[in-house]
Structures are given as structure tokens and as C-alpha cells.
Scaffold this active site. Structure first.
Site, PDB file in Angstrom:
ATOM      1  N   ASP A   1       5.298   8.162   5.308  1.00  0.00           N
ATOM      2  CA  ASP A   1       4.983   6.751   5.866  1.00  0.00           C
ATOM      3  C   ASP A   1       5.654   6.711   6.845  1.00  0.00           C
ATOM      4  OD1 ASP A   1       4.075   4.124   3.183  1.00  0.00           O
ATOM      5  OD2 ASP A   1       3.214   4.596   5.679  1.00  0.00           O
ATOM      6  N   SER A   2       4.568   5.676   7.237  1.00  0.00           N
ATOM      7  CA  SER A   2       5.588   4.877   8.822  1.00  0.00           C
ATOM      8  C   SER A   2       5.666   3.529   8.377  1.00  0.00           C
ATOM      9  CB  SER A   2       3.657   4.054   8.931  1.00  0.00           C
ATOM     10  OG  SER A   2       2.592   3.307   8.206  1.00  0.00           O
ATOM     11  N   GLY A   3       5.728   3.217   7.324  1.00  0.00           N
ATOM     12  CA  GLY A   3       7.212   1.911   6.926  1.00  0.00           C
ATOM     13  C   GLY A   3       6.619   1.036   7.116  1.00  0.00           C
TER      14      GLY A   3
ATOM     15  N   ASP B   1       0.719  10.434  -3.952  1.00  0.00           N
ATOM     16  CA  ASP B   1       1.293  10.179  -3.779  1.00  0.00           C
ATOM     17  C   ASP B   1       1.586   8.976  -4.815  1.00  0.00           C
ATOM     18  OD1 ASP B   1       1.301   8.274  -2.091  1.00  0.00           O
ATOM     19  OD2 ASP B   1       3.591   7.858  -2.780  1.00  0.00           O
TER      20      ASP B   1
ATOM     21  N   GLN C   1      -8.419   0.500   5.507  1.00  0.00           N
ATOM     22  CA  GLN C   1      -8.239  -0.902   5.739  1.00  0.00           C
ATOM     23  C   GLN C   1      -9.472  -1.592   4.334  1.00  0.00           C
ATOM     24  OE1 GLN C   1      -4.784  -1.459   3.334  1.00  0.00           O
ATOM     25  NE2 GLN C   1      -3.566   0.035   4.832  1.00  0.00           N
TER      26      GLN C   1
ATOM     27  N   ASP D   1       0.617   0.188   9.766  1.00  0.00           N
ATOM     28  CA  ASP D   1      -0.640  -0.881   9.396  1.00  0.00           C
ATOM     29  C   ASP D   1      -0.263  -2.000   8.410  1.00  0.00           C
ATOM     30  OD1 ASP D   1       0.343   1.365   7.030  1.00  0.00           O
ATOM     31  OD2 ASP D   1      -1.570   0.773   6.089  1.00  0.00           O
TER      32      ASP D   1
HETATM   33  N1  LIG Z   1       1.360   2.489   4.657  1.00  0.00           N
HETATM   34  C1  LIG Z   1       1.069   2.550   3.869  1.00  0.00           C
HETATM   35  N2  LIG Z   1       1.443   2.146   2.638  1.00  0.00           N
HETATM   36  C2  LIG Z   1       1.224   2.696   1.557  1.00  0.00           C
HETATM   37  C3  LIG Z   1       1.571   2.779   0.293  1.00  0.00           C
HETATM   38  C4  LIG Z   1       3.035   3.773  -0.370  1.00  0.00           C
HETATM   39  C5  LIG Z   1       2.718   4.461  -0.724  1.00  0.00           C
HETATM   40  N3  LIG Z   1       4.582   5.881  -1.227  1.00  0.00           N
HETATM   41  C6  LIG Z   1       5.016   5.506   0.177  1.00  0.00           C
HETATM   42  C7  LIG Z   1       6.151   6.448  -0.274  1.00  0.00           C
HETATM   43  C8  LIG Z   1       6.910   6.970   0.844  1.00  0.00           C
HETATM   44  C9  LIG Z   1       8.343   6.523   0.195  1.00  0.00           C
HETATM   45  C10 LIG Z   1       8.342   5.744  -0.866  1.00  0.00           C
HETATM   46  C11 LIG Z   1       7.112   6.166  -1.316  1.00  0.00           C
HETATM   47  C12 LIG Z   1       0.834   2.028  -0.993  1.00  0.00           C
HETATM   48  N4  LIG Z   1       1.920   2.244  -2.810  1.00  0.00           N
HETATM   49  C13 LIG Z   1       0.663   1.443  -2.908  1.00  0.00           C
HETATM   50  N5  LIG Z   1       0.443   0.896  -4.231  1.00  0.00           N
HETATM   51  C14 LIG Z   1       2.174   1.301  -5.387  1.00  0.00           C
HETATM   52  C15 LIG Z   1       1.803   1.132  -6.839  1.00  0.00           C
HETATM   53  C16 LIG Z   1       3.191   1.396  -7.628  1.00  0.00           C
HETATM   54  C17 LIG Z   1       3.934   1.190  -7.412  1.00  0.00           C
HETATM   55  C18 LIG Z   1       4.638   1.414  -8.082  1.00  0.00           C
HETATM   56  C19 LIG Z   1       5.556   2.138  -9.178  1.00  0.00           C
HETATM   57  C20 LIG Z   1       4.131   3.172  -9.138  1.00  0.00           C
HETATM   58  C21 LIG Z   1       2.760   2.596  -8.095  1.00  0.00           C
HETATM   59  N6  LIG Z   1      -0.459   1.287  -2.876  1.00  0.00           N
HETATM   60  C22 LIG Z   1       0.323   1.406  -1.466  1.00  0.00           C
HETATM   61  C23 LIG Z   1      -0.885   1.383   0.073  1.00  0.00           C
HETATM   62  C24 LIG Z   1       0.031   1.627   1.357  1.00  0.00           C
HETATM   63  C25 LIG Z   1      -0.372   1.338   2.141  1.00  0.00           C
HETATM   64  O1  LIG Z   1      -2.197   0.996   2.229  1.00  0.00           O
HETATM   65  N7  LIG Z   1      -0.446   1.932   3.290  1.00  0.00           N
END
Ligand SMILES: Nc1nc2c(CCNCC3CCCC3)c3[nH]c(NCCc4ccccc4)nc3cc2c(=O)[nH]1
Length: 386
Positions: free
Chosen positions: A102-104, A280, A203, A156
């Protein structure tokens, strides 16, 4: 000149083959420099260069073709430069298959302290020691390149829901401008020539016309894949599913679609039915560390005292020993006394179940019976844990 096998393998272009469809459900295969990814795919999260409480080979033996790494965490510790000096993230963590990073941006907004978001990028302080850091679309792609990531994400801005339309629009437009800058950086680093992929992130919150505009304008950029971002951020499941029904038809049909951060087994099943290829979620690993087991017949909370004398394993028909070899009573004990083996066995069980579900989904689409599989699986879950 005669290319060595290694060189030939790494210069094969990134590709996605759409093998079969049933309604909006798709069966496909992604080819990256580190192998193939069977889709629909669940990608275990390995935030700090490890899938917590698992050995890499164990994760692979469960059938995972790709694990996630994270720009935010790794740029802070041990830094991308150090990982690059040590041969890249695959070598560092002993995972010789596909890695997606992921981009961070999402983690900066959800984890870091004091932060300032401008057109240029985001300034933030580390959640470890408060040190100052800056991340731009270019820096994020540079870090992912240093890590050697096979599938990279644009930087993003993901906002929480509910949100005003004006705020959703601002973040969506910014993310579109950052998509272009990310693409330029990715190409200047020779990403396509290395067979790596860069995904744009759609988005637009829960606003249909903004979702469609974001998907269409991203589709005009030559990205290797497209993520659906900005969901699973607090909205009801029905809203998430509705947004998928609006968004996936507006995304390129011949490229992978990755729904970020999703989700529970039910979220995944319903999202495959709405055109998603990659998932993921920290759920199976995090839940495992908190005593929660996912099984074919629903969830089992091993903290609950009702399991204290139950001699049955979680699922005696499971191929995974964590599910077939240990009694619920024993798992309950391990969880109650907070023994590390409890987290290890439940993480192992949960990832095994998620991969079992994905294999069932892939087989069902291959055999033209996904709709029947979806109904049957939901009935099994509803039966609850016998
Ligand atoms: N760049 C970016 N990343 C997003 C992420 C992170 C995805 N996992 C990244 C991994 C890389 C390493 C860490 C994770 C998301 N995660 C979630 N929901 C998680 C919901 C959730 C929270 C806690 C427990 C279960 C579900 N929505 C997300 C939207 C985005 C987004 O728009 N842009």
C-alpha cells in the site's frame, strides 16, 4: 543475447488474464515478476515485513499467492533504504512470491500524529517517536520501488464516511492528480520494464457521480490495475455493496480490481459477486490474536467459557492441523492464559479458512456454479457453529 532464466522471468510484462465470468464475478490470473496470482485472491497482511505469528512457508502452504507490505510502517522502521541495501523486501522476509504494497496514505491518516496535507504531499510525525516525515506521490512510489514491490499503489487520500460532498470531491480530485504524478514517477523508475504494476485508486466516498467520474478518469491512465478505495471506512455493508455496484462497471474490464481493506468472509463473497478480484484485510490475523476463529460454519469466540470442556476440534475435516488436531477446550485454555501458541494456532486456522473460501470461490466460477456456491456458503454460515 541469450537471456538467463532469471532475467527472462523478471522482464515478462505485468499481465492479467480474464479466464471466466459469471454475472459480475470473475476468475482471472495476474502474472508478476514473482509468479502468478489466482483471482479472486485474498492477500494476507504483512504490515511489518511479516504476516504476524506465521512463517512465510506456512502462509504459502495455505495457498496464498501474494502478501501485503506497507510503505508507512517500513519507511519508518527499518527504512526502505536499509531493506534495499539488504536485497529488497522479498529477500528480507523470505517470501519468494508476489508482494503488494500500500502507498502509506491511509496509514498516515489513521496512525500518525500531527499531519499536514497539501497539494505536494503529506507531512506527518511518526507514531513511534514523533520524528517528522514527508510523503509525496513520488516519494511513495520511490519507496515501493526500493522495497521491490511487484504491485504498487498510488498515494491517495482516503476520507472517513459520512462526509460532506464537497470534502469527498476535494479528496477525490486530489487523488486523481496524485495518480498522474504516481504514474510519472513509476515510469521514470522503469516499473513497467521490470514487470511491476502500479494501481490507481478510485475514490469518491458514497457519492455515485463522483465514484463514476473517479473510475472513468483513472481508467484513462495506463495503470496495470485499479483499486476501489475509500470504502470499509465506517459505512454500513449495504452502502459499501451499493457503491461497488456503481463503481466496478465504470472500471476497465480487462484489468484487476482490488477492494482495499475488505473484509469479512461475507464481505468478500458479496464483493466477488459485484466484480472484485483482490482483497486484503487484517481481520483473519488480528481476530486470531484476539481468540476469534473463522470456520466453515461461522465464527467461534474461543474466549467464551462455553468451550472450556469441548473436546471437539474446530473442524475435523479441515486440511489445517490448527483446525483438526486441537480441542476447543485446549484453544480456549491457551487464549484464556494468553499463551503465544493460541495466537499462532488461531491465526493459522483463520488464514487457512480464508484461503479455503477463496479456492471454493475460484472453483465455483471455473465450473459455472458461483451463484449456487454463494447461496450454499451463506446457509452454512447461518447454521452457526454446531
Ligand atoms: N491506500 C489506501 N488504502 C486503504 C486501506 C488500507 C488497505 N490495507 C493495507 C494493508 C497494508 C498493511 C496494513 C494494511 C483501507 N482499509 C480499509 N478498511 C479496513 C477496515 C478494517 C479495519 C480494521 C480491521 C478490519 C478491517 N479501507 C481502506 C481504504 C484505503 C484507501 O482508500 N486507500
Amino acid at each position: 543475447s541469450e537471456k538467463t532464466t532469471e532475467q527472462a522471468a523478471t522482464t515478462k510484462p505485468f499481465s492479467f488474464k480474464l479466464l471466466k465470468t459469471e454475472g459480475m464475478a470473475r476468475r482471472g490470473e495476474i502474472t508478476t515478476p514473482h509468479g502468478k496470482v489466482r483471482t479472486p485472491a485474498f492477500m494476507p497482511v504483512g504490515t511489518q515485513a511479516t504476516v504476524k505469528a506465521m512463517y512465510p512457508q506456512q502462509v504459502r502452504d495455505l495457498g496464498a499467492d501474494v502478501v501485503l507490505g506497507n510503505t508507512y510502517h517500513l519507511m519508518l522502521r527499518p527504512t526502505a533504504e536499509r531493506i534495499a541495501k539488504l536485497g529488497g523486501l522479498h529477500k528480507f522476509m523470505g517470501w519468494d512470491h508476489t508482494i503488494l504494497t500500500d502507498s502509506g496514505g491511509f496509514q498516515v491518516m489513521s496512525l500518525s500524529g500531527l499531519r499536514k496535507m497539501t497539494e505536494e504531499g503529506v507531512t506527518f510525525s511518526s507514531h513511534h517517536d514523533g520524528s517528522k516525515h514527508f510523503m509525496s506521490p513520488e516519494r511513495s512510489v520511490e519507496i515501493q520501488g526500493l522495497l521491490g514491490s511487484d504491485i504498487q499503489m498510488q498515494l491517495d487520500e482516503c476520507i472517513a464516511l459520512p462526509a460532506e460532498r464537497s470534502e469527498v470531491e476535494r479528496a477525490m480530485q486530489l487523488s486523481l492528480r496524485w495518480a498522474e504524478r504516481s504514474r510519472n514517477q513509476f515510469e521514470s523508475m522503469g516499473g513497467p520494464q521490470k514487470g511491476q504494476g502500479l494501481y490507481g485508486i478510485v475514490q469518491g466516498g458514497d457519492v455515485p457521480d463522483l465514484r463514476i467520474e473517479s473510475a472513468q478518469r483513472l481508467g484513462e491512465l495506463p495503470m496495470e490495475g485499479y483499486s476501489v478505495g475509500g470504502l470499509a471506512v465506517g459505512e454500513p455493508q449495504a452502502v459499501m455493496l451499493k457503491m461497488l455496484e456503481i463503481t466496478t462497471p465504470a472500471m476497465p474490464n480487462d484489468k484487476p480490481r482490488y477492494l482495499m481493506g475488505v473484509g469479512t468472509p461475507e464481505d468478500i463473497l458479496e464483493s466477488v459477486a459485484r466484480g472484485i478480484d483482490q482483497f486484503d484485510c487484517v481481520m483473519p490475523t488480528r481476530a486470531g490474536r484476539h481468540g476469534l476463529a473463522y470456520t466453515r460454519f461461522g465464527k467461534v469466540n474461543l474466549k467464551n467459557a462455553r468451550h472450556s470442556e469441548d473436546p471437539r476440534p474446530l473442524d475435523e475435516e479441515s486440511q489445517c492441523e490448527a483446525a483438526s488436531k486441537y480441542s476447543r477446550a485446549y484453544l480456549h485454555h491457551l487464549v484464556r492464559v494468553n499463551e503465544g501458541l493460541g495466537a499462532m494456532l488461531l491465526t493459522w486456522n483463520n488464514l487457512a479458512y480464508y484461503q479455503y473460501l477463496m479456492q471454493g470461490i475460484r472453483d465455483a466460477i471455473d465450473e459455472g456454479r458461483f451463484e449456487e456456491f454463494r447461496q450454499q456458503t451463506k446457509e452454512d454460515w447461518a447454521r452457526g457453529d454446531l
